[in-house]
Every structure is written in C-alpha cells, then in structure tokens.
Motif scaffolding. Structure first.
Motif, mmCIF file in Angstrom:
data_model
loop_
_atom_site.group_PDB
_atom_site.id
_atom_site.type_symbol
_atom_site.label_atom_id
_atom_site.label_comp_id
_atom_site.label_asym_id
_atom_site.label_seq_id
_atom_site.Cartn_x
_atom_site.Cartn_y
_atom_site.Cartn_z
ATOM 1 N N SER A 172 47.128 39.637 19.976
ATOM 2 C CA SER A 172 46.232 38.682 20.628
ATOM 3 C C SER A 172 45.165 39.401 21.450
ATOM 4 N N ASN A 173 44.316 38.636 22.022
ATOM 5 C CA ASN A 173 43.197 39.160 22.805
ATOM 6 C C ASN A 173 43.672 40.099 23.912
ATOM 7 N N LEU A 174 43.030 41.239 23.983
ATOM 8 C CA LEU A 174 43.427 42.224 24.987
ATOM 9 C C LEU A 174 42.805 41.935 26.351
ATOM 10 N N GLU A 175 41.700 41.247 26.320
ATOM 11 C CA GLU A 175 40.957 41.059 27.568
ATOM 12 C C GLU A 175 41.587 40.002 28.478
ATOM 13 N N LYS A 176 41.717 38.816 27.963
ATOM 14 C CA LYS A 176 42.203 37.721 28.815
ATOM 15 C C LYS A 176 43.688 37.517 28.567
ATOM 16 N N GLU A 177 44.499 37.823 29.556
ATOM 17 C CA GLU A 177 45.933 37.674 29.358
ATOM 18 C C GLU A 177 46.537 36.743 30.395
ATOM 19 N N SER A 178 45.888 36.618 31.537
ATOM 20 C CA SER A 178 46.445 35.765 32.583
ATOM 21 C C SER A 178 45.637 34.469 32.660
ATOM 22 N N SER A 179 46.324 33.406 32.900
ATOM 23 C CA SER A 179 45.640 32.119 32.866
ATOM 24 C C SER A 179 45.079 31.727 34.223
ATOM 25 N N ALA A 180 45.595 32.320 35.276
ATOM 26 C CA ALA A 180 45.113 31.939 36.603
ATOM 27 C C ALA A 180 44.791 33.174 37.426
ATOM 28 N N GLY A 181 44.164 32.944 38.563
ATOM 29 C CA GLY A 181 43.847 34.044 39.472
ATOM 30 C C GLY A 181 42.389 34.441 39.429
ATOM 31 N N ARG A 182 41.996 35.212 40.389
ATOM 32 C CA ARG A 182 40.600 35.645 40.491
ATOM 33 C C ARG A 182 40.285 36.633 39.366
ATOM 34 N N PRO A 183 39.192 36.413 38.657
ATOM 35 C CA PRO A 183 38.851 37.339 37.568
ATOM 36 C C PRO A 183 38.276 38.637 38.115
ATOM 37 N N ARG A 184 38.403 39.691 37.320
ATOM 38 C CA ARG A 184 37.852 40.977 37.753
ATOM 39 C C ARG A 184 36.335 40.929 37.788
ATOM 40 N N SER A 185 35.782 41.537 38.770
ATOM 41 C CA SER A 185 34.336 41.497 38.984
ATOM 42 C C SER A 185 33.606 42.439 38.030
ATOM 43 N N GLU A 186 32.728 41.860 37.209
ATOM 44 C CA GLU A 186 31.902 42.685 36.330
ATOM 45 C C GLU A 186 30.984 43.573 37.150
ATOM 46 N N GLU A 187 30.526 43.026 38.251
ATOM 47 C CA GLU A 187 29.603 43.769 39.104
ATOM 48 C C GLU A 187 30.271 45.026 39.643
ATOM 49 N N ALA A 188 31.513 44.869 40.106
ATOM 50 C CA ALA A 188 32.238 46.033 40.613
ATOM 51 C C ALA A 188 32.414 47.069 39.510
ATOM 52 N N HIS A 189 32.699 46.584 38.309
ATOM 53 C CA HIS A 189 32.889 47.486 37.168
ATOM 54 C C HIS A 189 31.664 48.362 36.962
ATOM 55 N N ARG A 190 30.520 47.718 36.888
ATOM 56 C CA ARG A 190 29.281 48.479 36.683
ATOM 57 C C ARG A 190 29.005 49.402 37.845
ATOM 58 N N ALA A 191 29.217 48.896 39.063
ATOM 59 C CA ALA A 191 28.936 49.721 40.246
ATOM 60 C C ALA A 191 29.812 50.973 40.243
ATOM 61 N N ILE A 192 31.050 50.828 39.809
ATOM 62 C CA ILE A 192 31.962 51.978 39.779
ATOM 63 C C ILE A 192 31.482 53.009 38.770
ATOM 64 N N LEU A 193 31.111 52.549 37.560
ATOM 65 C CA LEU A 193 30.654 53.501 36.539
ATOM 66 C C LEU A 193 29.355 54.178 36.967
ATOM 67 N N ASP A 194 28.460 53.407 37.561
ATOM 68 C CA ASP A 194 27.204 54.001 38.036
ATOM 69 C C ASP A 194 27.472 55.049 39.105
ATOM 70 N N ALA A 195 28.321 54.710 40.050
ATOM 71 C CA ALA A 195 28.625 55.646 41.130
ATOM 72 C C ALA A 195 29.278 56.903 40.568
ATOM 73 N N THR A 196 30.112 56.728 39.557
ATOM 74 C CA THR A 196 30.762 57.889 38.936
ATOM 75 C C THR A 196 29.722 58.840 38.352
ATOM 76 N N LEU A 197 28.761 58.283 37.635
ATOM 77 C CA LEU A 197 27.727 59.129 37.037
ATOM 78 C C LEU A 197 26.894 59.817 38.104
ATOM 79 N N GLN A 198 26.536 59.062 39.135
ATOM 80 C CA GLN A 198 25.754 59.669 40.218
ATOM 81 C C GLN A 198 26.482 60.852 40.826
ATOM 82 N N LEU A 199 27.734 60.632 41.151
ATOM 83 C CA LEU A 199 28.486 61.691 41.824
ATOM 84 C C LEU A 199 28.779 62.850 40.877
ATOM 85 N N LEU A 200 29.006 62.532 39.619
ATOM 86 C CA LEU A 200 29.210 63.586 38.637
ATOM 87 C C LEU A 200 27.997 64.511 38.618
#
Lengths: 198, 198
Positions: B3-31
């Motif tokens: 089944s779908n790997l992404e959506k597995e839980s039916s309730a709760g706060r979803p993960r922030s896409e914005e945080a995801h991008r910010a983390i990857l960007d910060a990683t590249l900057q610091l790298l």
DNA sequence: ATAAGAACGAAACGTATAGTATCGTAATAG
DNA sequence: CTATTACGATACTATACGTTTCGTTCTTAT
C-alpha cells in the motif's frame, strides 16, 4: 638574528628526532584514514606513541602540522627524455605508483575537500600543491620550445587535460587506479578525441 | 505491504512540507560552508528554524539527510544538437553556471573528500554521482554512432578528459571558474594537444 | 660526579557539543 | 470535541577535544 635557528639552548635534553618523524608519519596515516576534520592532535599523539605536549611544543595547532606532513610526501618526478609523450607517461606512471606506496591517494582528496572551507589551510597548502605540478609544467614548456605543441594551445589547459582524468578517478572513482590507464590518457590528450576527418 | 508508503496514519498533525524543504536547504548551505564532517544535525536544525526531533523523525542520521539534499541539486543538462562539440560546450557552460546559482561548487569537493574515508557515504552517494554524468556519456555515445569519435578512443577516458580540467580547477583552483574556459577545454580535448605534424 | 635545564610520556582538567529524551503547544481527522 | 500526531524548545548525559600539569629521563656544563 642570522645565527643558527636550530640550536639555541646550551643545556637540556634535545628534542627527539625519532618523535618528530613518528608524529609526521602518524599524521599522514590518520589523514588518510579519517580525513582532515576528524584528525585530532590526541589521535596523532596516541598513534605516534608520544604525549600531546610533545606535539604542541613543536606545532601550535594541527594545521601547520598537517601542512608539514603533507609537504614531506613525494612530488611529481621530473622527466626530460626530449619527447613530450614519453615525459608525460613516465611522470604519471611513477606518480601513480606513489599511490600504492604512500598515503597520497587518500590524503589528496581529503585535503582538497577541506580547502574549500578552510581559508587558512588554503593559504598554507596551495603554494605547496602548486609547486608539486612544476615538473609537468616544465615538461610542457620544453615541448613547446621544441615545437611539439600545436598553435594556440594554452599550457595550463594542456596540463589540466593530462592530470584531470586521474584527478576525476581519484576523487570519484572509489577504487585503485591502474597505471595502465596512463598510456590511453596521454595518447588521447595528445592526439585528441575527434576523428581527424572532422 | 504494497500500500501507499506516504500516508499511513489516519489522524494527527501532518508533517510540514515547509520544514522539509527548510531542512534540506539548510543542509546544503551548511555543507557548502563547513563541509560534511563539521555538519551537525544541531546546526541544520538551528539554521532551518526547526527542532532537532523534527529532523530525526525523518532521517535516522545526517548521512541519508546529506545524500537526499545533494540529490536535489541539479545535474548536467542534456544537449543533443547533432554535433559533439556544441553538445559538450553547451552542457559544460550550463553546468558551470550552476556553480554560481547553487552551492554545487563547494558541496562537490566537500563530499568528494569525504568519500575516501566513509564507505557508507560512498555506497549511498556514488550511484547518484554516476547518474549525474549520464548526459555526458550519452552525448559521447551519440557522437560515436555518428562517426565523430576517432578509432580506439575509450569513451570513459574521453569523458574524463573533458570533465577533468574543470574538476582540477574546482578542487585545487581556489577561485571561481569562468565559463570562458569551456571553449578552449573542449576544443583542446577534441583536437588534441600535439601538432598534427608529429 | 653532580646540579641545572629542557623535553619526555602520561594523565588530570575544564569546556564544548553531540545525540537522545521529554516537555507543553499546534494542527488535523473522525 | 476528542484523539492522535507533529511541532519547536530545552534539559540531559556522555564523549572527547585542546590545554595544562606532573614526575621522570636525558644532556650539558661546572
């Protein structure tokens, strides 16, 4: 001021030459094993079997220690056979052999990766690195004077063309580099990739 | 299981896409700024403005984080003009332009230096790096099929011959790399260094 | 001989920072 | 409105760095 720099004190235990060599050797070993960032003076001391104070007594920090250790590695060996092709093959083959007998192959990428973030290291190490390419530069200049170089060829680019493929394999290849590739690299660089018919 | 790997839980706060991008960007900057070894998850969290737990919730360690961040950087852009010389110049010029608009120029040496000591990173990153060269490989194969490549030329060496000079300048040059050198590099690699009279 | 001076290896010290766990709060689904 | 999950912040614990201190060893000069 112009007197001997080495011996200044008349009494006391002299610094151990053996410890000096052991420290530089350990530095090179660890540089190859763990890289520049993960290299610590403590690790060097343990590997060399000396106290940390013995190292700090001679080098103020790991930076000049690393630079001196690297400087002791062998450079390109000059070759002047009167023929560019033979000079290039001879120099590159003997240099590739150093990859087996010295930590050069792992030390070089490790330091190169650090140069980008560490201006201080850059300043100390870049002159050393530049100096190591001189035999190659000189061989190309001699070839130019003999008329072996085509019109309009920039010697810096010519040098990079010969060294580049080895650098690429060294940095991204992963495995060991066989001296067998020197022949094709030099031949291709000298003759060119394209068909002469184009 | 399938089944779908992404959506597995039916309730709760979803993960922030914005945080995801910010983390990857910060990683590249610091790298680019401090290199792989000095990169810390704590530093990435601070730079990205997220908590450390948010990072560890998504990546088990900094290693896969770095690999994913690097994978997001643009690769060589395919070019198929029907002419090898034009393809090479076009691809290399656009790639050099990326050195100004992305952290590529500093991230590449930093990671390359680490590959030598870090087998785990090597295993994750080498396929990614190899994949990025494919447009170059394909352009050379097309040229070979058109008869543009001289007899007996190894395509891997040909590729390294073109990329090598840029790699050398990237790793040891220190300063920025002008797109102006692409012309001479490609021309020299295609035609060769030596006089045709030899 | 022997006393003075310097370097030696080992180890103790203080600091910094990593990764982990826990907190109250915010956001979404049922 | 309640349950559930992610969020950012922070407290915690352990590791390990560079520096300093220590008693010992080695060399020179008296």
């Amino acid at each position: 001021m112009s007197s001997n720099l080495e011996k200044e004190s008349s009494a006391g235990r002299p610094r151990s030459e053996e410890a000096h060599r052991a420290i530089l050797d350990a530095t090179l070993q660890l540089l190859a094993e763990v890289g520049f960032s993960a290299l610590t003076v403590e690790g060097v001391a343990t590997r060399a079997g000396v106290g940390k104070a013995t190292i700090y007594r001679r080098w103020p920090s790991k930076l000049p220690l690393v630079v001196e250790a690297f400087s002791q590695l062998p450079a390109l060996e000059e070759s002047d056979t009167g023929n560019l092709r033979d000079d290039l093959k001879k120099m590159l083959r003997s240099y590739l052999n150093l990859f087996n007998s010295t930590p050069l192959a792992t030390v070089l990428p490790s330091l190169a990766g650090e140069l980008a973030h560490n201006p201080e290291l850059s300043e100390l190490l870049n002159p050393v690195i530049r100096g190591r390419r001189q035999p190659l530069t000189r061989a190309l200049e001699r070839a130019r004077d003999r008329g072996e170089i085509a019109e309009g060829i920039d010697l810096d680019i010519a040098a990079d063309l010969v060294v580049g493929p080895i650098a690429v394999r060294l940095f991204f290849g992963g495995g060991p580099i066989s001296p067998k590739i020197v022949g094709p690299i030099v031949d291709t660089a000298l003759r060119g990739i394209q068909t002469s018919a184009v």
